[in-house]
Design a protein around this motif. Structure first.
Motif, PDB file in Angstrom:
ATOM      1  N   GLU A   1      33.834 -31.543  18.581  1.00 34.54           N
ATOM      2  CA  GLU A   1      33.165 -31.172  17.336  1.00 34.54           C
ATOM      3  C   GLU A   1      31.759 -30.648  17.599  1.00 34.54           C
ATOM      4  OE1 GLU A   1      32.461 -33.056  12.868  1.00 34.54           O
ATOM      5  OE2 GLU A   1      33.547 -34.165  14.413  1.00 34.54           O
ATOM      6  N   ALA A   2      31.461 -29.508  17.011  1.00 36.86           N
ATOM      7  CA  ALA A   2      30.139 -28.902  17.194  1.00 36.86           C
ATOM      8  C   ALA A   2      29.111 -29.616  16.337  1.00 36.86           C
ATOM      9  CB  ALA A   2      30.192 -27.418  16.821  1.00 36.86           C
ATOM     10  N   ALA A   3      27.943 -29.854  16.911  1.00 34.51           N
ATOM     11  CA  ALA A   3      26.855 -30.480  16.157  1.00 34.51           C
ATOM     12  C   ALA A   3      26.394 -29.551  15.042  1.00 34.51           C
ATOM     13  CB  ALA A   3      25.693 -30.780  17.102  1.00 34.51           C
ATOM     14  N   GLN A   4      26.242 -30.097  13.858  1.00 39.26           N
ATOM     15  CA  GLN A   4      25.800 -29.299  12.712  1.00 39.26           C
ATOM     16  C   GLN A   4      24.297 -29.034  12.808  1.00 39.26           C
ATOM     17  OE1 GLN A   4      27.792 -27.936  10.217  1.00 39.26           O
ATOM     18  NE2 GLN A   4      29.419 -28.641  11.608  1.00 39.26           N
ATOM     19  N   PHE A   5      23.874 -27.912  12.294  1.00 43.56           N
ATOM     20  CA  PHE A   5      22.448 -27.595  12.306  1.00 43.56           C
ATOM     21  C   PHE A   5      22.125 -26.636  11.178  1.00 43.56           C
ATOM     22  CE2 PHE A   5      24.465 -24.488  15.154  1.00 43.56           C
ATOM     23  CZ  PHE A   5      24.014 -23.287  14.633  1.00 43.56           C
TER      24      PHE A   5
ATOM     25  N   ARG B   1      11.634 -32.088  20.884  1.00 39.94           N
ATOM     26  CA  ARG B   1      12.874 -31.709  21.570  1.00 39.94           C
ATOM     27  C   ARG B   1      14.070 -32.550  21.141  1.00 39.94           C
ATOM     28  NH1 ARG B   1      11.617 -28.785  26.348  1.00 39.94           N
ATOM     29  NH2 ARG B   1      10.081 -27.249  25.705  1.00 39.94           N
ATOM     30  N   ASP B   2      13.807 -33.803  20.751  1.00 40.49           N
ATOM     31  CA  ASP B   2      14.910 -34.675  20.339  1.00 40.49           C
ATOM     32  C   ASP B   2      15.602 -34.164  19.076  1.00 40.49           C
ATOM     33  OD1 ASP B   2      14.530 -36.385  22.460  1.00 40.49           O
ATOM     34  OD2 ASP B   2      13.161 -37.701  21.360  1.00 40.49           O
ATOM     35  N   LYS B   3      14.875 -33.358  18.289  1.00 38.11           N
ATOM     36  CA  LYS B   3      15.449 -32.833  17.047  1.00 38.11           C
ATOM     37  C   LYS B   3      15.966 -31.400  17.195  1.00 38.11           C
ATOM     38  CE  LYS B   3      12.464 -35.660  14.072  1.00 38.11           C
ATOM     39  NZ  LYS B   3      11.409 -35.652  13.017  1.00 38.11           N
ATOM     40  N   SER B   4      15.907 -30.860  18.391  1.00 38.59           N
ATOM     41  CA  SER B   4      16.296 -29.464  18.589  1.00 38.59           C
ATOM     42  C   SER B   4      17.809 -29.312  18.711  1.00 38.59           C
ATOM     43  CB  SER B   4      15.626 -28.903  19.851  1.00 38.59           C
ATOM     44  OG  SER B   4      16.108 -29.559  20.999  1.00 38.59           O
ATOM     45  N   VAL B   5      18.280 -28.139  18.366  1.00 39.31           N
ATOM     46  CA  VAL B   5      19.714 -27.837  18.476  1.00 39.31           C
ATOM     47  C   VAL B   5      20.110 -27.760  19.947  1.00 39.31           C
ATOM     48  CG1 VAL B   5      21.512 -26.154  17.920  1.00 39.31           C
ATOM     49  CG2 VAL B   5      19.695 -26.621  16.271  1.00 39.31           C
ATOM     50  N   VAL B   6      19.218 -27.226  20.773  1.00 37.52           N
ATOM     51  CA  VAL B   6      19.522 -27.092  22.193  1.00 37.52           C
ATOM     52  C   VAL B   6      19.798 -28.461  22.816  1.00 37.52           C
ATOM     53  CG1 VAL B   6      17.152 -27.233  23.091  1.00 37.52           C
ATOM     54  CG2 VAL B   6      18.822 -25.805  24.268  1.00 37.52           C
ATOM     55  N   THR B   7      19.096 -29.496  22.350  1.00 32.57           N
ATOM     56  CA  THR B   7      19.341 -30.853  22.826  1.00 32.57           C
ATOM     57  C   THR B   7      20.645 -31.403  22.270  1.00 32.57           C
ATOM     58  OG1 THR B   7      16.968 -31.297  23.048  1.00 32.57           O
ATOM     59  CG2 THR B   7      18.420 -33.206  22.887  1.00 32.57           C
ATOM     60  N   ALA B   8      20.901 -31.127  21.008  1.00 33.49           N
ATOM     61  CA  ALA B   8      22.137 -31.605  20.367  1.00 33.49           C
ATOM     62  C   ALA B   8      23.376 -31.069  21.069  1.00 33.49           C
ATOM     63  CB  ALA B   8      22.147 -31.199  18.891  1.00 33.49           C
ATOM     64  N   TYR B   9      23.263 -29.879  21.661  1.00 33.51           N
ATOM     65  CA  TYR B   9      24.407 -29.268  22.349  1.00 33.51           C
ATOM     66  C   TYR B   9      24.409 -29.577  23.850  1.00 33.51           C
ATOM     67  CZ  TYR B   9      26.251 -26.839  18.312  1.00 33.51           C
ATOM     68  OH  TYR B   9      26.843 -26.562  17.093  1.00 33.51           O
ATOM     69  N   GLY B  10      23.485 -30.432  24.275  1.00 33.59           N
ATOM     70  CA  GLY B  10      23.485 -30.852  25.668  1.00 33.59           C
ATOM     71  C   GLY B  10      23.183 -29.750  26.651  1.00 33.59           C
ATOM     72  N   VAL B  11      22.411 -28.767  26.227  1.00 35.11           N
ATOM     73  CA  VAL B  11      22.103 -27.628  27.092  1.00 35.11           C
ATOM     74  C   VAL B  11      21.114 -28.046  28.173  1.00 35.11           C
ATOM     75  CG1 VAL B  11      21.067 -25.324  27.174  1.00 35.11           C
ATOM     76  CG2 VAL B  11      22.593 -25.946  25.284  1.00 35.11           C
TER      77      VAL B  11
ATOM     78  N   LYS C   1      25.820 -20.038  26.455  1.00 36.71           N
ATOM     79  CA  LYS C   1      26.609 -19.465  25.364  1.00 36.71           C
ATOM     80  C   LYS C   1      27.692 -20.452  24.951  1.00 36.71           C
ATOM     81  CE  LYS C   1      25.573 -14.775  26.879  1.00 36.71           C
ATOM     82  NZ  LYS C   1      24.450 -15.247  27.718  1.00 36.71           N
ATOM     83  N   VAL C   2      27.821 -20.630  23.644  1.00 36.25           N
ATOM     84  CA  VAL C   2      28.780 -21.568  23.077  1.00 36.25           C
ATOM     85  C   VAL C   2      29.678 -20.820  22.100  1.00 36.25           C
ATOM     86  CG1 VAL C   2      29.072 -23.707  21.769  1.00 36.25           C
ATOM     87  CG2 VAL C   2      27.085 -23.430  23.270  1.00 36.25           C
ATOM     88  N   ILE C   3      30.981 -21.015  22.231  1.00 36.01           N
ATOM     89  CA  ILE C   3      31.946 -20.398  21.302  1.00 36.01           C
ATOM     90  C   ILE C   3      32.544 -21.502  20.446  1.00 36.01           C
ATOM     91  CG2 ILE C   3      33.917 -18.842  21.070  1.00 36.01           C
ATOM     92  CD1 ILE C   3      31.659 -17.653  22.738  1.00 36.01           C
ATOM     93  N   ILE C   4      32.363 -21.402  19.128  1.00 40.23           N
ATOM     94  CA  ILE C   4      32.852 -22.403  18.174  1.00 40.23           C
ATOM     95  C   ILE C   4      33.969 -21.784  17.345  1.00 40.23           C
ATOM     96  CG2 ILE C   4      32.202 -23.886  16.239  1.00 40.23           C
ATOM     97  CD1 ILE C   4      29.295 -23.743  17.317  1.00 40.23           C
ATOM     98  N   ASP C   5      35.087 -22.492  17.213  1.00 38.89           N
ATOM     99  CA  ASP C   5      36.225 -21.913  16.478  1.00 38.89           C
ATOM    100  C   ASP C   5      36.048 -22.056  14.966  1.00 38.89           C
ATOM    101  OD1 ASP C   5      36.992 -24.497  15.709  1.00 38.89           O
ATOM    102  OD2 ASP C   5      38.614 -24.644  17.174  1.00 38.89           O
ATOM    103  N   LYS C   6      37.013 -21.583  14.227  1.00 36.13           N
ATOM    104  CA  LYS C   6      36.919 -21.523  12.765  1.00 36.13           C
ATOM    105  C   LYS C   6      36.854 -22.901  12.116  1.00 36.13           C
ATOM    106  CE  LYS C   6      39.356 -17.087  12.419  1.00 36.13           C
ATOM    107  NZ  LYS C   6      40.496 -16.356  11.829  1.00 36.13           N
ATOM    108  N   GLU C   7      37.335 -23.907  12.827  1.00 35.21           N
ATOM    109  CA  GLU C   7      37.341 -25.261  12.280  1.00 35.21           C
ATOM    110  C   GLU C   7      36.094 -26.055  12.662  1.00 35.21           C
ATOM    111  OE1 GLU C   7      39.654 -26.171  10.117  1.00 35.21           O
ATOM    112  OE2 GLU C   7      40.426 -24.132  10.356  1.00 35.21           O
ATOM    113  N   GLY C   8      35.197 -25.415  13.420  1.00 35.12           N
ATOM    114  CA  GLY C   8      33.957 -26.094  13.787  1.00 35.12           C
ATOM    115  C   GLY C   8      34.027 -26.872  15.086  1.00 35.12           C
ATOM    116  N   PHE C   9      34.950 -26.494  15.972  1.00 38.04           N
ATOM    117  CA  PHE C   9      35.061 -27.148  17.273  1.00 38.04           C
ATOM    118  C   PHE C   9      34.552 -26.226  18.379  1.00 38.04           C
ATOM    119  CE2 PHE C   9      38.312 -29.380  14.780  1.00 38.04           C
ATOM    120  CZ  PHE C   9      38.002 -30.705  15.084  1.00 38.04           C
TER     121      PHE C   9
END
Length: 500
Positions: A352-356, A447-457, A463-471
């Motif tokens: 599941e992709a982190a929401q932002f 940084r703890d609130k950044s999207v880059v941290t939420a995605y473990g970058v 580059k991240v590819i997220i499908d239509k269902e949010g995965f």
């Protein structure tokens, strides 16, 4: 990269451009707020500072800042350099820059001033060999090698290698020999042999190139067979092997070159090694083997221009000088596609992709939730990131390809910017390059609130590819400049994500 946990030893290596260690663990010195403890070693200081950095608390950072402020007032260049690196780690860029600007003036005979002076020598590519030699002699008198500790003398050997390489370029083999004699006792010898051997091969001085490369190649091979470890020049083994094989080929010793190149291809495969091996096979009269080697590389890794430049002439040669390669390329593309799809299917994940929700350049808030039903491509980048910018022409081509596809969206998330005016920098960069990217601004301060941290970058570009269902279906880091390859890979990932 996110440096919440900063290792000061690594900071040292990254910030000294000529890679000459300025600080040696174990040397006795008193530092910062630890000065009251007599006999404190630099190793103990590093341990103390790294421990504070790893805590990552406001209190520990304040303590580190006290140490940096004390070191910044020191009358020792090494202390001030360490202070600058600590300030960088704390993102106190104004203080770090102030030290950087003033240190050469404060210590005109110091390591920084010396490295900057020698750096100018290394950058003057237009100098003749005689001019480079004269400049080296002048600098050696201005900054005598004996004035510096043993650990800070590596730059002199490196400079000797640069001068020797320039003489190799001018085919002055007597001078090259003289400089190599001086270099033998230095830690730069293997590096110098690699660079000089490459230059000699380019000048077709194969006999002399073989003469200097052979003993180094044999020594490195022996070290490897005996399992020796440590800083013995082993990092140059692949490069030395390739240069030695090229010299052997130039001297018509094809069988010996093939033996070496087959080993390199097996142990350290690369585009350069593949091309060299193919050329050696062709020189042996094994054109079909050379063709099959190159073709398999293309099918596996895509149509790299240098590989294709060798592959197509071989195809024509094996097909009686056939000039039309249209049908062959069509079939090759299909095989490349099949291989890439198979490879990427093995790399697919489903988490599941982190929401932002972030603001774009126009001030509009954009959320991932609003993209549900689309395949979303995230590209994490920064204006200072060279690989990020290198890949942008390819990413622009990918954006263009899907411009009319309502089921695909690209979001370029600007992150890890330290400048106060980062939005201005981003806007200028995008406008100047005429990119049609939908840019969002990540949280920069916390940084703890950044999207880059939420995605473990861990590094950019990512580059991240997220499908239509949010995965998340794909996540990869690294960049490249090959537009066709970027478009092909991104497109394949998008199409696989569409299928769910």
């Amino acid at each position: 990269m996110d440096k919440k946990r900063i290792n000061l030893k690594n900071m040292n290596l990254k910030t000294i451009t000529l890679a000459i260690p300025l600080l040696l663990l174990g040397s006795q010195a008193s530092f910062g707020q630890l000065a009251a403890k007599k006999g404190i070693t630099q190793e103990e200081l590093y341990k103390h500072l790294n421990g504070l950095f790893q805590q990552g608390t406001a209190a520990s950072k304040a303590e580190v800042l006290k140490e940096a402020d004390y070191l910044a007032k020191s009358k020792k260049e090494e202390d001030q350099l360490l202070a600058g690196r600590i300030y960088t780690g704390l993102e106190k860029n104004d203080k770090a820059e102030a030290i950087k600007k003033s240190i050469s003036k404060k210590f005109p005979k110091g390591i920084t001033a010396r490295n900057e002076a020698f750096g100018n020598l290394f950058e003057k590519n237009e100098l003749t060999a005689a001019q480079a030699e004269a400049e080296y002699i002048r600098l050696s008198k201005q900054f005598p090698e004996s004035s510096y500790d043993e650990k800070n003398r590596g730059i002199y050997g490196f400079a000797l290698g640069v001068v020797a390489q320039q003489f190799a370029k001018e085919k002055n083999l007597e001078k090259v020999n003289s400089y190599l004699d001086q270099l033998k006792s230095t830690a730069n010898y293997t590096n110098a042999i690699f660079a000089i051997g490459r230059e000699l091969n380019q000048q077709k001085e194969y006999a002399f190139a073989q003469k200097i490369l052979e003993p180094v190649y044999l020594n490195l091979s022996q070290q490897k067979s005996e399992g020796q470890k440590g800083n013995t020049g082993r990092q140059y083994q692949g490069g030395i092997s390739l240069q030695y094989a090229e010299a052997l080929l130039g001297n018509q010793q094809v069988d010996k070159a093939l033996e070496i190149l087959a080993k390199v291809q097996q142990e350290s495969p690369s585009e350069t090694a593949t091309i060299a091996y193919a050329k050696a096979l062709e020189a042996k009269g094994k054109s079909l083997d050379a063709f099959q080697l190159l073709e398999s590389e293309v099918i596996k890794n895509g149509k790299e221009p240098k590989i294709m430049a060798e592959l197509l002439p071989l195809y024509r040669k094996l097909n009686n000088s056939l000039s039309d390669t249209t049908n062959y390329l069509k079939g090759l593309n299909s095989r490349i596609d099949e291989m890439l799809v198979s490879k990427l299917q093995g790399e697919m994940v489903k988490k599941e992709a982190a929401q932002f929700s972030l603001v774009d350049r126009s001030g509009k808030e954009v959320s991932l939730a609003s993209m549900k039903g689309k395949v979303v491509v995230l590209d994490f980048w920064a204006t200072w990131c060279g690989p990020c910018k290198m890949s942008f022409p390819g990413m622009q081509a990918a954006v263009n390809k899907y411009a009319n596809d309502p089921d695909v969206a690209f979001l370029f998330i600007n992150t890890w910017q330290k400048e106060e005016n980062y939005k201005e920098l981003v806007n200028n960069f995008i406008n100047e390059n005429k990119y049609s990217f939908h840019v969002l601004f990540d949280e920069m301060k916390d940084r703890d609130k950044s999207v880059v941290t939420a995605y473990g970058v861990k590094g950019i570009p990512t580059k991240v590819i997220i499908d239509k269902e949010g995965f998340i279906r794909f996540q990869s880091s690294g960049g490249g400049a090959d537009v066709e390859k970027i478009v092909h890979e991104i497109s394949t990932k998008i199409e696989l994500a569409k299928k769910g």
